[in-house]
Design an enzyme around this catalytic site. Structure first.
Site, PDB file in Angstrom:
ATOM      1  N   THR A 195      92.203 -15.352  85.215  1.00  0.00           N
ATOM      2  CA  THR A 195      91.966 -15.748  86.607  1.00  0.00           C
ATOM      3  C   THR A 195      91.720 -17.248  86.736  1.00  0.00           C
ATOM      4  O   THR A 195      92.207 -17.896  87.674  1.00  0.00           O
ATOM      5  CB  THR A 195      90.769 -14.969  87.191  1.00  0.00           C
ATOM      6  OG1 THR A 195      91.084 -13.571  87.186  1.00  0.00           O
ATOM      7  CG2 THR A 195      90.452 -15.414  88.607  1.00  0.00           C
TER       8      THR A 195
ATOM      9  N   ASP B 165      94.897 -18.549 100.102  1.00  0.00           N
ATOM     10  CA  ASP B 165      95.606 -18.024 101.263  1.00  0.00           C
ATOM     11  C   ASP B 165      97.085 -18.368 101.272  1.00  0.00           C
ATOM     12  O   ASP B 165      97.907 -17.591 101.806  1.00  0.00           O
ATOM     13  CB  ASP B 165      94.966 -18.558 102.557  1.00  0.00           C
ATOM     14  CG  ASP B 165      93.547 -18.052 102.752  1.00  0.00           C
ATOM     15  OD1 ASP B 165      93.189 -17.019 102.145  1.00  0.00           O
ATOM     16  OD2 ASP B 165      92.790 -18.698 103.509  1.00  0.00           O
TER      17      ASP B 165
ATOM     18  N   GLU C 269     108.120 -24.337  51.772  1.00  0.00           N
ATOM     19  CA  GLU C 269     106.675 -24.133  51.880  1.00  0.00           C
ATOM     20  C   GLU C 269     106.203 -24.251  53.333  1.00  0.00           C
ATOM     21  O   GLU C 269     105.325 -23.493  53.770  1.00  0.00           O
ATOM     22  CB  GLU C 269     105.945 -25.141  50.996  1.00  0.00           C
ATOM     23  CG  GLU C 269     106.148 -24.868  49.507  1.00  0.00           C
ATOM     24  CD  GLU C 269     105.682 -26.016  48.627  1.00  0.00           C
ATOM     25  OE1 GLU C 269     105.202 -27.044  49.179  1.00  0.00           O
ATOM     26  OE2 GLU C 269     105.787 -25.893  47.395  1.00  0.00           O
TER      27      GLU C 269
ATOM     28  N   SER D  88      98.034 -11.730  92.672  1.00  0.00           N
ATOM     29  CA  SER D  88      96.712 -11.616  92.057  1.00  0.00           C
ATOM     30  C   SER D  88      96.832 -12.199  90.652  1.00  0.00           C
ATOM     31  O   SER D  88      97.908 -12.163  90.048  1.00  0.00           O
ATOM     32  CB  SER D  88      96.274 -10.146  91.973  1.00  0.00           C
ATOM     33  OG  SER D  88      95.194  -9.989  91.073  1.00  0.00           O
TER      34      SER D  88
ATOM     35  N   HIS E 107      95.774 -23.996 101.359  1.00  0.00           N
ATOM     36  CA  HIS E 107      94.682 -23.266 100.702  1.00  0.00           C
ATOM     37  C   HIS E 107      95.188 -22.626  99.398  1.00  0.00           C
ATOM     38  O   HIS E 107      96.248 -21.994  99.384  1.00  0.00           O
ATOM     39  CB  HIS E 107      94.137 -22.182 101.636  1.00  0.00           C
ATOM     40  CG  HIS E 107      92.800 -21.661 101.227  1.00  0.00           C
ATOM     41  ND1 HIS E 107      92.623 -20.765 100.199  1.00  0.00           N
ATOM     42  CD2 HIS E 107      91.547 -21.913 101.736  1.00  0.00           C
ATOM     43  CE1 HIS E 107      91.340 -20.485 100.078  1.00  0.00           C
ATOM     44  NE2 HIS E 107      90.662 -21.176 101.000  1.00  0.00           N
ATOM     45  N   PRO E 108      94.437 -22.771  98.303  1.00  0.00           N
ATOM     46  CA  PRO E 108      94.906 -22.230  97.027  1.00  0.00           C
ATOM     47  C   PRO E 108      95.051 -20.716  97.027  1.00  0.00           C
ATOM     48  O   PRO E 108      95.988 -20.192  96.387  1.00  0.00           O
ATOM     49  CB  PRO E 108      93.837 -22.681  96.022  1.00  0.00           C
ATOM     50  CG  PRO E 108      92.643 -23.047  96.834  1.00  0.00           C
ATOM     51  CD  PRO E 108      93.172 -23.510  98.151  1.00  0.00           C
TER      52      PRO E 108
ATOM     53  N   HIS F  99     111.900  -6.553  39.759  1.00  0.00           N
ATOM     54  CA  HIS F  99     110.553  -6.594  39.158  1.00  0.00           C
ATOM     55  C   HIS F  99     110.295  -7.919  38.443  1.00  0.00           C
ATOM     56  O   HIS F  99     109.527  -7.976  37.482  1.00  0.00           O
ATOM     57  CB  HIS F  99     110.354  -5.435  38.171  1.00  0.00           C
ATOM     58  CG  HIS F  99     110.533  -4.082  38.765  1.00  0.00           C
ATOM     59  ND1 HIS F  99     109.515  -3.385  39.376  1.00  0.00           N
ATOM     60  CD2 HIS F  99     111.646  -3.293  38.873  1.00  0.00           C
ATOM     61  CE1 HIS F  99     109.968  -2.216  39.811  1.00  0.00           C
ATOM     62  NE2 HIS F  99     111.257  -2.146  39.525  1.00  0.00           N
TER      63      HIS F  99
ATOM     64  N   SER G 139     104.655 -35.696  44.468  1.00  0.00           N
ATOM     65  CA  SER G 139     103.349 -35.808  43.847  1.00  0.00           C
ATOM     66  C   SER G 139     102.809 -37.220  43.958  1.00  0.00           C
ATOM     67  O   SER G 139     103.563 -38.194  43.897  1.00  0.00           O
ATOM     68  CB  SER G 139     103.420 -35.406  42.371  1.00  0.00           C
ATOM     69  OG  SER G 139     102.204 -35.649  41.706  1.00  0.00           O
TER      70      SER G 139
ATOM     71  N   LYS H 169     108.635 -36.316  40.738  1.00  0.00           N
ATOM     72  CA  LYS H 169     108.517 -34.899  41.076  1.00  0.00           C
ATOM     73  C   LYS H 169     108.967 -34.670  42.527  1.00  0.00           C
ATOM     74  O   LYS H 169     108.589 -35.412  43.425  1.00  0.00           O
ATOM     75  CB  LYS H 169     107.074 -34.438  40.907  1.00  0.00           C
ATOM     76  CG  LYS H 169     106.895 -32.923  40.925  1.00  0.00           C
ATOM     77  CD  LYS H 169     105.465 -32.570  40.539  1.00  0.00           C
ATOM     78  CE  LYS H 169     105.314 -31.086  40.268  1.00  0.00           C
ATOM     79  NZ  LYS H 169     105.517 -30.270  41.466  1.00  0.00           N
ATOM     80  N   VAL H 170     109.762 -33.643  42.726  1.00  0.00           N
ATOM     81  CA  VAL H 170     110.231 -33.272  44.064  1.00  0.00           C
ATOM     82  C   VAL H 170     109.923 -31.799  44.280  1.00  0.00           C
ATOM     83  O   VAL H 170     110.273 -30.960  43.448  1.00  0.00           O
ATOM     84  CB  VAL H 170     111.741 -33.533  44.225  1.00  0.00           C
ATOM     85  CG1 VAL H 170     112.201 -33.090  45.605  1.00  0.00           C
ATOM     86  CG2 VAL H 170     112.053 -35.013  44.006  1.00  0.00           C
ATOM     87  N   ASN H 171     109.278 -31.492  45.380  1.00  0.00           N
ATOM     88  CA  ASN H 171     108.836 -30.126  45.647  1.00  0.00           C
ATOM     89  C   ASN H 171     109.658 -29.463  46.764  1.00  0.00           C
ATOM     90  O   ASN H 171     110.243 -30.150  47.598  1.00  0.00           O
ATOM     91  CB  ASN H 171     107.357 -30.125  46.056  1.00  0.00           C
ATOM     92  CG  ASN H 171     106.456 -30.586  44.924  1.00  0.00           C
ATOM     93  OD1 ASN H 171     106.772 -30.415  43.753  1.00  0.00           O
ATOM     94  ND2 ASN H 171     105.323 -31.177  45.264  1.00  0.00           N
TER      95      ASN H 171
END
Length: 468
Positions: free
Chosen positions: A100, A131, A330, A138, A128-129, A187, A317, A323-325
């Site tokens: 509301t 009316d 991610e 509603s 009027h907001p 697995h 890093s 180093k490359v991630n």
């Protein structure tokens, strides 16, 4: 006090910043709910603007609103739709469970802006907001309607296109990688050979099915509660109001919204939102699996699986040079995790349908729209910055096959399971290949072994060495 003005509502007067377009009810809510600082997102505010703009247009057509006020309300609502008045939507997500406060925030902002457009001043109540701006409505039907509209629009126009782009990119990789045979894994252990293209075809199909589930979920969001007003009976609204407003919103969005078949269901429950969230969670699971597989297949570059070469987008890093991630994977996985959390909040929210109204709609809307945005943005960036530039290390893929003990599976039709198992066990114990042990023990003629241990035919249905 030149920097403040006095606004009034049914509970009395409130001081409001002079430049604010909101009024007394918003000011009260601003004091009552200093909870998180999280506000409704732009798609939701845009949906509110659509509802108010079309409501004024229809009330004018029905002879319930005069031309001057209707046109001013429509113009003010259009500014809300365009995002020009976002600074005046100041309320926290964690507020009254019906929303509301935010419905009144919209009503007050549009009413005061309409008053200005008519040559008056904010707070003069020329418009009027309740009316005029909220005529025939509603909070109990407007807020869930805005939630449905915003979510359906964002899923249709943001998330699904992002998933289509991902599906297409994965499909292109499935074709490009189709002649590369690698080792399958079940697995987390070596299994029989599979073509890298087949693996990616599975990812592309996952994406397609995620889109299909989302399209089904959107259908549930197309039913809008507008027209039910307070409890679903439609008190104080014109019988043609809801259908006409919804038709206009459908025209603007290009999405075929429709009035709820049963307003008591539409306002007492939020099952369609819970279902849409479930589809988003399923999509998150799909994207997580794809991203996680790809980052594992790209692990290395020398001491991991190393079958895929992921695009290098940034240093990996602060201490290890070079180093490359797999950062794009991610980022997507984290967006998926957050989406699953959003679904939990939405599920709890869905439980709070008490009698004729759900009373956790703001937090449901926030989490639903956050999940859509997160998945759409993260999937899009993952596609453009990872999948498009993804390469395969053919030598690495094919080199792993010869080392796999699962190659003995192709010997089973010729020598039986037990004999093939003995070969595999001896190969494992000696550190040699299945081929080397089978040749040494002479279990089959060399030419037949060569045919049976050819990995490419193992990637198709049929019995190795026989008619396929």
């Amino acid at each position: 006090m030149t920097d403040r003005r006095i606004e009034e509502d049914s509970m009395g007067t409130m001081e409001v910043p002079a430049g604010a377009l909101y009024g007394a009810q918003t000011a009260r809510a601003l004091e009552n709910f200093p909870i998180s600082g999280i506000r409704f997102p732009r798609p939701f505010i845009r949906a509110l603007g659509m509802i108010k703009e079309r409501a004024a247009r229809v009330n004018l057509e029905l002879g319930l609103l005069d031309d001057g006020r209707a046109m001013a309300i429509m113009e003010g609502a259009e500014e809300v739709i365009r995002g020009l008045l976002d600074e005046h939507f100041v309320l926290d997500i964690f507020q009254t469970g019906s929303g509301t406060s935010t419905n009144m925030n919209a009503n007050e902002v549009i009413a005061n802006r309409a008053a200005q457009l008519m040559g008056g001043a904010a707070g003069d109540r020329a418009v009027h907001p309740n009316d005029h701006v909220n005529l025939g409505q509603s909070s109990n039907d407007v807020i869930p309607t805005a939630m449905h509209i915003a979510a359906a629009v964002e899923i249709r126009h943001t998330l699904i296109p992002a998933l289509f782009a991902l599906q297409e990119a994965l499909g292109e990789k499935s074709v490009a990688f189709d002649d590369i045979v690698t080792i399958g894994r079940t697995h987390l252990q070596d299994a029989t050979p599979v073509r890298l293209g087949q693996i990616f075809s599975g990812y592309a199909r996952q994406s397609a099915l995620a889109i299909r589930r989302l399209e089904g979920a959107v259908d549930g969001l197309l039913e809008l509660p507008l027209g039910g007003t307070a409890v679903g009976t439609g008190l104080n609204t014109h019988p043609r109001f809801a259908a006409s407003v919804i038709a206009g919103i459908s025209e603007v969005t290009g999405i075929p919204f429709r009035e709820a078949a049963n307003h008591f269901e539409a306002q007492g429950a939020k099952d369609a939102v819970v279902a849409a969230s479930g589809a988003l969670k399923s999509c998150a699971v799909t994207l997580f699996k794809i991203a996680n597989d790809i980052r594992h297949l790209g692990s290395g570059p020398r001491c991991g699986l190393g079958e895929l070469i992921l695009p290098a987008v940034q240093p990996g890093s602060s201490i290890m040079p070079g180093k490359v991630n797999p950062v794009m994977a991610e980022a997507l996985m984290q967006a998926c995790a957050q989406t699953i959390g959003c679904d939990a909040a939405i599920t709890v929210g869905g439980l709070a349908g008490n009698f004729e109204l759900n009373v956790m709609m703001p937090v449901m809307a926030h989490n639903l729209l956050q999940a859509i945005s997160l998945l759409g943005c993260a999937a899009s960036e993952f596609t453009g910055r990872c999948i498009v530039g993804l390469q395969a290390d053919r030598g690495r893929c094919e080199g792993l096959i010869e080392q796999s003990l699962a190659m003995c599976t192709a010997l089973v039709p010729a020598v039986g399971y037990d004999r093939a198992a003995q070969v595999a066990k001896k190969a494992h114990q000696s550190g040699r290949t299945v081929r080397e042990i089978a040749l040494e023990e002479g279990i089959l003629p060399p030419d037949e072994l060569e045919r049976l241990l050819d990995p490419r035919p193992m990637t198709e249905p049929g019995v190795p060495g026989k008619t396929r």
